[in-house]
Scaffold this active site. Structure first.
Site, PDB file in Angstrom:
ATOM      1  N   ILE A   1      44.778  29.643  40.995  1.00 35.91           N
ATOM      2  CA  ILE A   1      43.970  30.707  41.589  1.00 35.91           C
ATOM      3  C   ILE A   1      43.491  31.664  40.495  1.00 35.91           C
ATOM      4  CG2 ILE A   1      43.972  32.677  43.167  1.00 35.91           C
ATOM      5  CD1 ILE A   1      46.115  31.189  44.815  1.00 35.91           C
TER       6      ILE A   1
ATOM      7  N   GLN B   1      40.632  30.100  38.520  1.00 37.71           N
ATOM      8  CA  GLN B   1      39.383  30.121  39.273  1.00 37.71           C
ATOM      9  C   GLN B   1      38.776  31.516  39.299  1.00 37.71           C
ATOM     10  OE1 GLN B   1      37.354  28.008  40.558  1.00 37.71           O
ATOM     11  NE2 GLN B   1      36.079  29.383  41.770  1.00 37.71           N
ATOM     12  N   GLU B   2      39.619  32.533  39.392  1.00 35.96           N
ATOM     13  CA  GLU B   2      39.128  33.895  39.502  1.00 35.96           C
ATOM     14  C   GLU B   2      38.595  34.441  38.176  1.00 35.96           C
ATOM     15  OE1 GLU B   2      38.611  35.578  42.076  1.00 35.96           O
ATOM     16  OE2 GLU B   2      39.853  34.773  43.676  1.00 35.96           O
ATOM     17  N   SER B   3      39.293  34.191  37.066  1.00 36.27           N
ATOM     18  CA  SER B   3      38.921  34.875  35.819  1.00 36.27           C
ATOM     19  C   SER B   3      39.005  34.017  34.569  1.00 36.27           C
ATOM     20  CB  SER B   3      39.846  36.081  35.609  1.00 36.27           C
ATOM     21  OG  SER B   3      41.159  35.635  35.290  1.00 36.27           O
TER      22      SER B   3
ATOM     23  N   TYR C   1      35.516  26.937  46.247  1.00 38.86           N
ATOM     24  CA  TYR C   1      36.680  27.678  45.762  1.00 38.86           C
ATOM     25  C   TYR C   1      37.951  26.851  45.965  1.00 38.86           C
ATOM     26  CZ  TYR C   1      39.804  31.785  45.318  1.00 38.86           C
ATOM     27  OH  TYR C   1      40.768  32.679  44.947  1.00 38.86           O
TER      28      TYR C   1
END
Length: 504
Positions: free
Chosen positions: A313, A316-318, A443
């Protein structure tokens, strides 16, 4: 004055009439007149705006209402010192109708100035250029000019720039036909070109940019004309006071960089939404992950999670960057919104440990909200989708799934309906309305792929998983981790969309 005469005596009426005449005379002598449009707005304290839902104009995002034109209009209302009151129309036909009756001060329609508007609306460019683009399904011949489309039908949304362009061009190239589809928006048109139901269509270039990654079967042909700036529309019978104030405001936000910031926020990331090879991810696993692995392990353990899922996660986010900042205000390694951080008690989103702790805590809260009857790994897929798009939109998609006779508790069914939340014909049936429903599908897909790599390379939190039945883990059958559901997920997204970096 027949109404007055029936209610009062003739003498009283004469006295009232004389008083009114004297008052009007005094107003004329002192230079008083009916207040301007701008003064009326300030007196009421409200700027009335009519718009439609589109990712390029207005929609409800993670932090509430947003969109390029919406954010600009909100800043303009703040500049005037009044509230922004928004009315959402079904389509541009309704936007133009409301403006023509002078029932709104400004219309946000995603249109550029046209000769047809001359006596009906005043158009004020806002900084985004667009042109009409012919698109086609990849299984048909690519058109390079209008002459290649003789005998074919082009499909359009109603009251767009495209029909005006085509009308101007048919004098040069006759035998060009088009069909307008009331009730469809650009996403609905693109979805039908994607499936092959429609072979050729015309959409605005900015809406194509915002949606193209979700429709890989749609190819770009050619432009019908030059790019023009999209504009705010004002009723023509308004005086020029509001238009003058808007011109001054737009000049100001152009010069101070706000227009550039908004353009970057809503359009700047689009050229990065392309294939990213596994080598990039492996490079980050070797060079970035070691700095944060112990934090992922520790906080995943606290919240009964598989640390590799938490790390996926975060990537994927940063891309595991603790100082990542989005123009939308989302920031940190886990890209938490300010509201989320406040809700879960995180003070510094740019601190890697606080961010990872917050991401683990928030995901666990989201996961618990998913009905317990849903078995893993589907429950985790739903939690990830909810983490991305919001629980309300996920529930809307599950209701659509159930209404179609499919299983709302199975991810492989629901992921077919999430993208429909971006199409007006579907989201108007839902409780929470428009959402960029393709994004949670991508996502979840990306996180699953990142997790698969980490699961092959790294050990799980075996002790915690063995003793705690509430542990969130994905390896239900370690000997066959590529089960039927996993295989379906890989088949559901075209290879060119496999690795999508975060939208920052």
């Amino acid at each position: 004055m027949p109404r007055i005469l029936t209610a009062y005596s003739t003498a009283t009426a004469y006295t009232s009439l004389l008083a009114c005449t004297l008052t009007l005379t005094l107003l004329t002598l002192t230079g008083c007149s009916q207040p301007s449009t701008l003064q009326e707005i300030r007196n009421e304290g409200v700027l009335h705006v009519i718009t439609r839902v589109a990712p390029s104009i207005y929609y409800k995002g993670r932090e509430g209402p947003t969109g390029y034109d919406y954010e600009l209009a909100k800043l303009f209302a703040e500049e005037l010192g009044v509230k922004l009151r928004l009315r959402v129309a079904e389509d541009n036909t309704e936007v133009l109708s409301v403006l023509s009756r002078d029932f709104a001060h400004i219309g946000l329609a995603g249109l550029s100035s046209q000769p047809l508007f001359e006596n009906l609306y005043t158009a004020l460019p806002t900084g985004i250029e667009a042109q009409s683009i012919v698109v086609y399904n990849r299984d048909v011949d690519r058109p390079k000019a209008l002459t290649d489309l003789i005998g074919q039908t082009l499909h359009l949304v109603p009251d767009s720039n495209h029909e005006y362009q085509l009308q101007a061009l048919t004098g040069v190239t006759p035998d060009i036909f088009w069909q307008v589809h009331p009730g469809l928006d650009a996403a609905g048109i693109l979805a039908r070109v994607e499936t092959g139901e429609l072979s050729y269509a015309v959409v605005s270039s900015n809406e194509l940019d915002l949606n193209h990654v979700f429709f890989p079967q749609v190819k770009q042909g050619f432009a019908l004309g030059d790019a023009k700036e999209l504009a705010w529309l004002f009723p023509a019978n308004q005086d020029d006071s509001l238009v003058g104030a808007a011109k001054a405001f737009l000049k100001k936000v152009h010069s101070n960089g706000i227009i550039a910031q908004l353009s970057e926020r809503f359009y700047g990331h689009l050229d990065h939404l392309n294939y990213v090879g596994a080598r990039t991810f492996m490079h980050h696993v070797e060079n970035r992950l070691p700095s944060y692995e112990s934090l992922f392990r520790d906080h995943a353990s606290i919240f009964n999670m598989d640390w590799r899922l938490l790390a996926a996660i975060g990537y994927q986010e940063s891309h595991w960057r603790p100082n990542a900042i989005s123009p939308t205000g989302v920031r940190g390694l886990m890209m938490l919104t300010r509201n989320t951080a406040n809700y879960i008690g995180i003070n510094n989103r740019l601190d890697a440990e606080e961010s990872i702790q917050g991401g683990a805590k928030y995901f666990r809260m989201v996961h618990k909200k998913i009905p317990e009857r849903i078995a893993e790994p589907d429950r985790t897929w739903f939690a990830l989708a909810s983490y991305n798009v919001g629980y309300g939109h996920l529930e809307d998609a599950r209701r659509l799934t159930e209404g179609a006779g499919k299983n709302p508790d199975r991810w492989m069914d629901v992921k077919e309906f999430l993208p429909l939340l971006a199409q007006k014909e579907w989201y108007k049936q839902t409780r929470y309305g428009y959402a960029r429903g393709h994004e949670p599908v991508l996502y979840v897909q990306n996180i699953r792929r990142y997790y698969d790599v980490l699961a092959r390379m790294m050990k799980p939190t075996e002790e915690l998983a063995a003793k705690d039945s509430s542990f969130v883990g994905l390896e239900q059958n370690p000997e066959n981790s590529l089960n039927e559901e996993g295989s379906d997920m890989r088949a559901g997204i075209p290879p060119e969309l496999g690795m999508i970096p975060p939208t920052l």
